[in-house]
Scaffold this motif. Structure first.
Motif, PDB file in Angstrom:
ATOM      1  N   TYR A 150      65.352  78.540  12.799  1.00  0.00           N
ATOM      2  CA  TYR A 150      64.155  79.381  12.899  1.00  0.00           C
ATOM      3  C   TYR A 150      64.401  80.747  12.262  1.00  0.00           C
ATOM      4  CZ  TYR A 150      60.103  81.866  14.651  1.00  0.00           C
ATOM      5  OH  TYR A 150      58.956  82.614  14.722  1.00  0.00           O
TER       6      TYR A 150
ATOM      7  N   GLN B 125      62.629  82.538   8.993  1.00  0.00           N
ATOM      8  CA  GLN B 125      62.104  83.909   8.991  1.00  0.00           C
ATOM      9  C   GLN B 125      62.700  84.717   7.837  1.00  0.00           C
ATOM     10  OE1 GLN B 125      59.551  84.838  11.116  1.00  0.00           O
ATOM     11  NE2 GLN B 125      59.763  82.650  11.399  1.00  0.00           N
TER      12      GLN B 125
ATOM     13  N   PHE C 187      61.158  83.556   4.622  1.00  0.00           N
ATOM     14  CA  PHE C 187      59.761  83.989   4.546  1.00  0.00           C
ATOM     15  C   PHE C 187      59.672  85.450   4.111  1.00  0.00           C
ATOM     16  CE2 PHE C 187      55.281  83.967   5.608  1.00  0.00           C
ATOM     17  CZ  PHE C 187      55.028  85.286   5.962  1.00  0.00           C
TER      18      PHE C 187
ATOM     19  N   TYR D  23      54.465  95.896   6.646  1.00  0.00           N
ATOM     20  CA  TYR D  23      54.970  94.659   7.245  1.00  0.00           C
ATOM     21  C   TYR D  23      56.494  94.675   7.337  1.00  0.00           C
ATOM     22  CZ  TYR D  23      50.584  92.021   7.379  1.00  0.00           C
ATOM     23  OH  TYR D  23      49.323  91.561   7.676  1.00  0.00           O
TER      24      TYR D  23
ATOM     25  N   ASN E  50      49.634  83.161  11.365  1.00  0.00           N
ATOM     26  CA  ASN E  50      50.012  83.585  10.009  1.00  0.00           C
ATOM     27  C   ASN E  50      49.222  84.820   9.637  1.00  0.00           C
ATOM     28  OD1 ASN E  50      50.936  83.826   7.388  1.00  0.00           O
ATOM     29  ND2 ASN E  50      50.201  81.822   6.700  1.00  0.00           N
TER      30      ASN E  50
ATOM     31  N   VAL F 103      50.108  87.468   8.128  1.00  0.00           N
ATOM     32  CA  VAL F 103      50.440  88.056   6.832  1.00  0.00           C
ATOM     33  C   VAL F 103      49.603  87.443   5.709  1.00  0.00           C
ATOM     34  CG1 VAL F 103      52.295  88.435   5.161  1.00  0.00           C
ATOM     35  CG2 VAL F 103      52.777  88.592   7.592  1.00  0.00           C
ATOM     36  N   HIS F 104      49.597  86.091   5.621  1.00  0.00           N
ATOM     37  CA  HIS F 104      48.899  85.436   4.515  1.00  0.00           C
ATOM     38  C   HIS F 104      47.603  84.758   4.928  1.00  0.00           C
ATOM     39  CE1 HIS F 104      52.366  86.188   2.047  1.00  0.00           C
ATOM     40  NE2 HIS F 104      53.161  85.484   2.819  1.00  0.00           N
TER      41      HIS F 104
ATOM     42  N   PRO G 147      55.682  79.948  15.164  1.00  0.00           N
ATOM     43  CA  PRO G 147      55.148  79.593  13.844  1.00  0.00           C
ATOM     44  C   PRO G 147      56.171  79.732  12.722  1.00  0.00           C
ATOM     45  CG  PRO G 147      54.426  81.796  14.458  1.00  0.00           C
ATOM     46  CD  PRO G 147      55.298  81.326  15.563  1.00  0.00           C
ATOM     47  N   VAL G 148      56.099  78.789  11.772  1.00  0.00           N
ATOM     48  CA  VAL G 148      56.849  78.898  10.525  1.00  0.00           C
ATOM     49  C   VAL G 148      55.818  78.753   9.409  1.00  0.00           C
ATOM     50  CG1 VAL G 148      58.702  77.947   9.080  1.00  0.00           C
ATOM     51  CG2 VAL G 148      58.900  77.850  11.560  1.00  0.00           C
ATOM     52  N   CYS G 149      55.843  79.653   8.444  1.00  0.00           N
ATOM     53  CA  CYS G 149      54.830  79.656   7.380  1.00  0.00           C
ATOM     54  C   CYS G 149      55.466  79.443   6.014  1.00  0.00           C
ATOM     55  CB  CYS G 149      54.064  80.966   7.380  1.00  0.00           C
ATOM     56  SG  CYS G 149      53.330  81.349   8.971  1.00  0.00           S
ATOM     57  N   GLU G 150      54.611  79.096   5.036  1.00  0.00           N
ATOM     58  CA  GLU G 150      55.046  78.784   3.660  1.00  0.00           C
ATOM     59  C   GLU G 150      55.618  77.374   3.581  1.00  0.00           C
ATOM     60  OE1 GLU G 150      54.589  81.030   0.718  1.00  0.00           O
ATOM     61  OE2 GLU G 150      53.184  81.455   2.344  1.00  0.00           O
TER      62      GLU G 150
ATOM     63  N   ILE H 272      59.302  76.484   2.863  1.00  0.00           N
ATOM     64  CA  ILE H 272      60.163  77.032   3.916  1.00  0.00           C
ATOM     65  C   ILE H 272      60.052  76.139   5.152  1.00  0.00           C
ATOM     66  CG2 ILE H 272      60.516  79.014   5.473  1.00  0.00           C
ATOM     67  CD1 ILE H 272      59.705  80.835   3.126  1.00  0.00           C
TER      68      ILE H 272
END
Lengths: 229, 232
Positions: free
Chosen positions: A92, A96, A99, A137, B50, B52-53, B65-68, B71
């Motif tokens: 995880y 991150q 990302f 961010y 998400n 950010v995007h 959550p995991v995004c992209e 990834i």
């Protein structure tokens, strides 16, 4: 184990992040300097035919391109034992880090570059505004931490590592302001801690060299744009 | 073993990017819940997961959550290492190669494909098509070198790079149909053409690859929406 080389320019922090990674791993390497003003060398064109860009890592003659891909390669090939870890161990946390590294390159680097390049006026204002939002961010991500990697620097610190050295140069050359210590206090503290690490700062050319190079590239870009039919 | 309800994908059936984690989960035999986003309106959950995007796919594992998409695929591979095949190769250089080409596909090749629809005028359209074909030649060459005679980029089973490219096959076919083109031409890119058939026929892909007809209908819908005058 073969010889490690980086096709390299000291003016590119995408290249410097690779050098930092090799130093952290304690690996010996050679720098093959590309003179970006002289056009692309045969070796570069042969080693990275798809993008024709630096950095390229040559590991016993085998070429690896794209700086973030190179960082992961270095981390995965030299791992375990006494080797320094660049990415976290937990899946995880790794997700991150990946990302935010992608975000930092796609939004912060790109945004700052656009803001630098843009002509004065609305275009520049918008670019600056968007980039400030992106940096906000990153500020949140570093809040409460010494480094993005935790107690020690890691992958994301190396990817964000251009900020303490190049952002100011972009701002000066481009006549705009994105960053200030009051607006981004955590990022500011991180930048101070990061840039003071000996193996980090010894790889970065002096500021006036970076500024000179950036100003020259900007004026080149602008004259190219002006001469477009 | 993931508990029921622990693994979720926020997505939409037309999105090639959403296909990626779904294929990965199928390869691993991990059950998941698909939370289908309605086109044109983003759910609270999506915006929260998400921020950010604000884009799909979002992968939720025990609510984290995991995004992209790429990834997420790597996360799935690393979280369930012993179930199903390895999605990324084991050798560091092979992994770097897979990541390099996946980045190329996302940053250069896929945008060139959507460039065909966006091109204004015949000349621009031809230039856009040429770019896509050039990219396919590069990928054909890469396929030859990476697969080493095996059915997939990943070898005997579907891997990271297969997923990265294969998810676009539905949209590729829509583009071919809409513009009367043959992009995945067996005469020009034989390796890729046959690979595409194998990919689409694979158990991990069959259920998630949308039918070309359905996608084409959807494409018409969004084109109409974009061309429509803005609301007062």
């Amino acid at each position: 184990m073969g010889k490690l080389k980086i096709i390299f320019s000291p003016m590119s922090l995408f290249c410097t992040r690779v050098e930092w990674a090799l130093k952290l791993k304690g690996l010996e390497y050679e720098l093959i300097v590309e003179d970006l003003r002289k056009g692309k060398s045969e070796l570069l064109l042969k080693s990275n035919p798809v993008h024709k860009k630096i950095p390229v890592l040559l590991d016993d003659g085998v070429a690896i391109a794209e700086s973030k891909v190179i960082l992961e390669y270095i981390d995965e090939k030299w791992k375990g034992g006494d080797y320094y870890s660049l990415l976290p161990q937990d899946p995880y946390e790794r997700a991150q880090a990946r990302f935010w590294a992608q975000f930092a390159d796609d939004k912060c680097v790109f945004g700052a570059g656009e803001a630098c390049r843009a002509d004065d006026g609305l275009e520049k204002e918008k670019a600056v505004e968007t980039t400030i939002e992106s940096f906000a961010y990153l500020e949140k991500q570093i809040e409460g931490k010494k480094f993005f990697g935790g107690e020690k620097i890691g992958y994301l610190d190396l990817v964000a590592g251009w900020i303490p050295f190049v952002l100011g140069v972009l701002e000066e050359a481009g006549g705009m302001k994105i960053y200030d210590a009051e607006r981004f206090p955590s990022l500011h503290e991180w930048a101070q801690n990061f840039s003071e690490i000996p193996l980090i700062k010894e790889c970065v050319p002096p500021r006036d060299m970076l500024l000179h190079n950036m100003t020259a590239r900007l004026s080149n870009l602008r004259s190219l744009a002006a001469n477009k039919p | 073993m993931a508990k029921a309800g622990e693994v979720k994908v926020i997505g939409g059936w037309p999105s090639p990017f959403v296909m990626r984690p779904r294929i990965a989960l199928n390869l691993k035999g991990v059950e998941y819940e698909l939370l289908e986003e309605k086109f044109g309106a983003k759910s609270e959950l999506l915006l929260r997961s998400n921020p950010v995007h604000k884009k799909i796919p979002v992968f939720l594992h025990a609510d984290r959550p995991v995004c992209e998409s790429l990834i997420i695929v790597q996360y799935i591979d690393e979280t369930w290492p012993s179930t199903g095949p390895s999605i990324l190769p084991s050798d560091p250089y092979d992994r770097a190669t897979a990541r390099f080409w996946a980045a190329y596909i996302d940053e250069k090749w896929f945008p060139s494909m959507t460039g065909i629809a966006r091109a204004q005028g015949e000349e621009a359209k031809k230039a856009a098509i040429d770019q896509v074909v050039e990219g396919l030649f590069l990928l054909e060459d890469a396929f030859g070198k990476i697969s080493k005679g095996k059915p997939f980029f990943g070898g005997d089973t579907i891997g990271f790079l297969d997923i990265a490219l294969g998810c676009f096959l539905g949209w590729l076919r829509v583009t071919e149909k809409t513009h009367g083109l043959k992009l995945l031409d067996e005469a020009k890119v034989p390796g890729l053409a046959k690979w595409a058939e194998r990919f689409c026929a694979d158990d991990a892909v069959k259920g998630v690859m949308p039918e070309t007809e359905k996608l084409a209908e959807f494409a018409k819908l969004i084109m109409a929406k974009f061309k429509a005058p803005p609301p007062q």
